[in-house]
Write an enzyme that holds these catalytic residues in place. Sequence first.
Site, PDB file in Angstrom:
ATOM      1  N   GLU A 416       0.809  -1.215   0.000  1.00  0.00           N
ATOM      2  CA  GLU A 416       0.000   0.000   0.000  1.00  0.00           C
ATOM      3  C   GLU A 416       0.849   1.276   0.000  1.00  0.00           C
ATOM      4  O   GLU A 416       0.752   2.103   0.903  1.00  0.00           O
ATOM      5  CB  GLU A 416      -0.947   0.005   1.213  1.00  0.00           C
ATOM      6  CG  GLU A 416      -2.032  -1.045   1.134  1.00  0.00           C
ATOM      7  CD  GLU A 416      -3.173  -0.678   0.183  1.00  0.00           C
ATOM      8  OE1 GLU A 416      -3.043   0.331  -0.560  1.00  0.00           O
ATOM      9  OE2 GLU A 416      -4.180  -1.400   0.179  1.00  0.00           O
ATOM     10  N   GLU A 486      -3.944 -10.688  -0.005  1.00  0.00           N
ATOM     11  CA  GLU A 486      -4.771 -10.579   1.202  1.00  0.00           C
ATOM     12  C   GLU A 486      -6.189 -10.955   0.820  1.00  0.00           C
ATOM     13  O   GLU A 486      -6.709 -10.484  -0.191  1.00  0.00           O
ATOM     14  CB  GLU A 486      -4.773  -9.148   1.766  1.00  0.00           C
ATOM     15  CG  GLU A 486      -3.418  -8.701   2.284  1.00  0.00           C
ATOM     16  CD  GLU A 486      -3.409  -7.264   2.796  1.00  0.00           C
ATOM     17  OE1 GLU A 486      -4.473  -6.739   3.179  1.00  0.00           O
ATOM     18  OE2 GLU A 486      -2.316  -6.668   2.795  1.00  0.00           O
TER      19      GLU A 486
HETATM   20  C1  IPT Z   1      -5.125  -3.805   3.705  1.00  0.00           C
HETATM   21  C2  IPT Z   1      -3.728  -3.641   4.224  1.00  0.00           C
HETATM   22  O1  IPT Z   1      -2.794  -4.044   3.279  1.00  0.00           O
HETATM   23  C3  IPT Z   1      -3.491  -4.393   5.483  1.00  0.00           C
HETATM   24  O2  IPT Z   1      -2.286  -3.933   6.057  1.00  0.00           O
HETATM   25  C4  IPT Z   1      -4.624  -4.241   6.427  1.00  0.00           C
HETATM   26  O3  IPT Z   1      -4.758  -2.903   6.779  1.00  0.00           O
HETATM   27  C5  IPT Z   1      -5.877  -4.691   5.773  1.00  0.00           C
HETATM   28  O4  IPT Z   1      -6.123  -3.922   4.643  1.00  0.00           O
HETATM   29  C6  IPT Z   1      -7.080  -4.539   6.643  1.00  0.00           C
HETATM   30  O5  IPT Z   1      -6.971  -5.128   7.875  1.00  0.00           O
HETATM   31  S1  IPT Z   1      -5.431  -2.355   2.772  1.00  0.00           S
HETATM   32  C7  IPT Z   1      -7.149  -2.118   2.540  1.00  0.00           C
HETATM   33  C8  IPT Z   1      -7.324  -0.820   1.809  1.00  0.00           C
HETATM   34  C9  IPT Z   1      -7.813  -3.146   1.796  1.00  0.00           C
END
Ligand code: IPT
Length: 952
Positions: A416, A486
Amino acid sequence: MSFRNSTATDYVEDVSPGSGALPPRAWYPASDATSLSLNGSWRFRLSPTADAEDDAFAEPGYDAGGWAEVSVPGHWVLQGHGAPAYTNHLYPFPVDPPRVPTENPTGDHLRFFDLPAGWDGTAGGAVLRFDGVESCARVWLNGTDIGEFKGSRLPHEFAVGQLLKPAGNVLAVRVHRWSAGSYLEDQDQWWLPGIFRDVTLLHRPPGAALDFFVHASYDHTTGQGTLRVDSDVDGRVSVPALDIDVATGEAVTVPVEAWTAETPRLYDAVLATEGERVPLRIGFRTVELADGLIKVNGKAVLFKGVNRHEWHPERGRALDQETMLADVLLMKRHNINAVRTSHYPPHPAFLDLCDEYGLWVIDECDLETHGFTEQAWRDNPVDDDRWTPALLDRAARMVERDKNHPSVVIWSLGNEAGTGRGLTAMAEWIHGRDASRLVHYEGDIDCRDTDVYSRMYADHAEVERIGRELDGGTHKRRRLPFILCEYGHAMGNGPGGLADYQRIFESYDRLQGGFIWEWIDHGIKDDRYEYAYGGDFGEELHDGNFVCDGLVFPDRRPSPGLVEYKKVIEPVGVEGDGTTVRITNKQDFADLSALAFEWSYQVDGETVEAGTLAVPALAAGESAEVKLPEPPAVPGGGEARWTVRALLAAGTAWGPAGHVVAWGQIPVSARQSPSVAASAAPVSGAGRITLGPAAFDARSGALLSIGSVDVTALRLDVWRATTDNDDGAAWQSDIRYAALWRKFGLHRMRHRLDAVETDGDALTVRTRVAPAAWEFGLATVYRWTSDGDRLGLTVSVTPDGDWTVPLPRLGIRFGIPAADRVRWFGGGPEEAYPDTRSAALVGRWESTVDGLQTPYVRPQENGARADVRWAEIGGLRIEGDPEFWFTARRWTTEQLDAAAHRTDLVAGDTVWVNLDHGQHGIGSQSCGPGVLPPYQLHADPSEFTFVFTDIG
Ligand code: IPT
């Protein structure tokens, strides 16, 4: 005229990575050179600004007698000095790079040490190594300023030999909470300053090793490995098990067993330079991008991964060996095969464990500038050449430190950080330095700089389109494999929909799996709350419990989400039709020889016979039909099923013999639905109606007791304490149901009594359940019957009006006097919901009311057991037709809904029982897609029956 005190602290706000440190190099845990750990108790002084104190404290002879003490590794804010602070992506200071606030808590640290006996200070030099300091440090040894550095989760070494004395050395380290480096470290986590990883003094004898690069590839077509160790200092490399003894820089090719995460074969080796012997653990494997796929040793791999932040509920990111090992063992025991080190290189010892136990690693650089999204990425450091040296420094410190780990298969530029030239420069440098691995960065949507198309939280439909190669994108991207770096946001109850993702991953070659967000809840152990989260330390800006979104609780107790994930990603498929079972080896490399198989046969949940099942040692990807034994003859029949389990045949490094890795259940015969012959008639008198064992209030039709068990407030219930996923993330554009549910008053439904009728053999109570202000409702009829012994209840629900939202749940709720033990026949042992129910094994289970609760750090709906045929609690036996969702707790749903921390839940005298005909799914909307259509609970006409028996 300027009044700003410049000279002393300019480095804090300087975009440069630092000065004085040695070039980065390979990290190794030990060698025959002497070393001295400087971990332990250090003297500590906290000041409010970077320049509040001068550097006199660094001078030998300074009297620090009045100072406090802190443990190193550690974070001072977790040791009683100041407080932690949590933000997701917002910078907790004004965004004016590279400037930081005047209020910049600064910790001066002092460590006094003598050199150990035998340390020959005159021969060779010495290196002082910091493995991690947040966020910026300036270092003095014996009064000499040796440099300063940023890059919190990266090592920094200084040559200090000339400064050392045999005794009475003074190491002074000034650590600033905020620095220019903070702009590059905007990860979603607690801001935790301190010297949080090891500090070590390393003797460097003449001729000691410097940097070295172990190249150990594997040719799957020949079964040969090729080893070449490039070393800055010439020497020899020996691998006794392979009869290798070659000069550094020289390649040798021999037959080897390859390293994979499933078969983590490591060869012990030694790099011997003139002055040092460095033990190595070498794994032979080749990573490549071939045929549009990530291949290791010629085979495409499927990542069943997690994102791992470093976390300990008391020590923060200062992890000890035991905690790191606990993570690895838990992962291996839950079928996880990959880790993304979100969002920074972990303690280096963690990667040694990944090599040893077998986990694929995406090693991610310590870089995130997420807060710049709030200003449309203006002034983003990764697109500003002034910051590029700092970015390249970070890339190099990661790659050089970790390049000798076979487990590391992909380098990640960071997380990010938007897009920019600095990221491109990092990717170019990494590709040039290490062509043997792939480069990842999710933010590079066109894959200009990367070798993998990666996304986060894409919904199922989009992932499927990507799998079908219908997603378009740049020409380069279309040729690349896909991962979800993720997905499955594990905040609170959930994540839902994992099985649906896995089915899609397994259907398309291009999809190479994903990494659940995230491994552990970052709750901080706290006397007030049990575990604290954002806002609990009075932060002016924070993101609440968004920091608690892990598959394990802060104490590493597995949450049901982890148990579900284990089942969804199990390495062996077990399916069948009643006479045969189809066993599929879903691994990428290993055959099934490490596993033993067992069958058991259950009737009404009781095992009547069990035995072993002979399954061939199928190669990776193969399936076989295996004949099941003749089903045992069971007098009286009943609901029968096979349960087939795959277990470790012998103990391994990570699990004991008998550890279950996979299972399946195969139904044989269906269940007989419970029914009550309506042979008793309701009898009215003295304001009461009795029906078989039950007594009702004659006017309201309310159930008062069943036999000896008093019953309170039995009625239709549609409300649940909304989960983090129900609530959804504020930025979600999709409908977020929790807010609508509250708007429409589903948490304050009113029950209007329309009629209490006794007609022959039944007592019928007619009601309309609806919220104030709205015209929609649920016409609800309770029909009670009895055979004299047992009490039957059939609930009919007919929605009227315009229902535009799903229901949280649909069932009945009632209170009974305190009860403890619970038994049930149905899904277990853990909680389950419509889209988190893969791991629910149908059987007989026992627990306690307290044992049924899942202790989410922020309390919310939890604890439902799926497919319950019958349950026994507090002297009642409850059978359902059809099967039902069973929940029992010592507080009401309303109390659960109002609780912010575990400590807000106080047990009362009543146990509240929910018997649900339906539950709305869980989804992953706290950061991702909501509940998929098949798991949504719509307000449809429904009818369901329960049979109650007083068994007290
Ligand atoms: C995403 C991040 O990469 C991670 O660090 C964490 O914040 C997660 O979300 C949420 O828990 S970024 C998000 C804009 C999808």
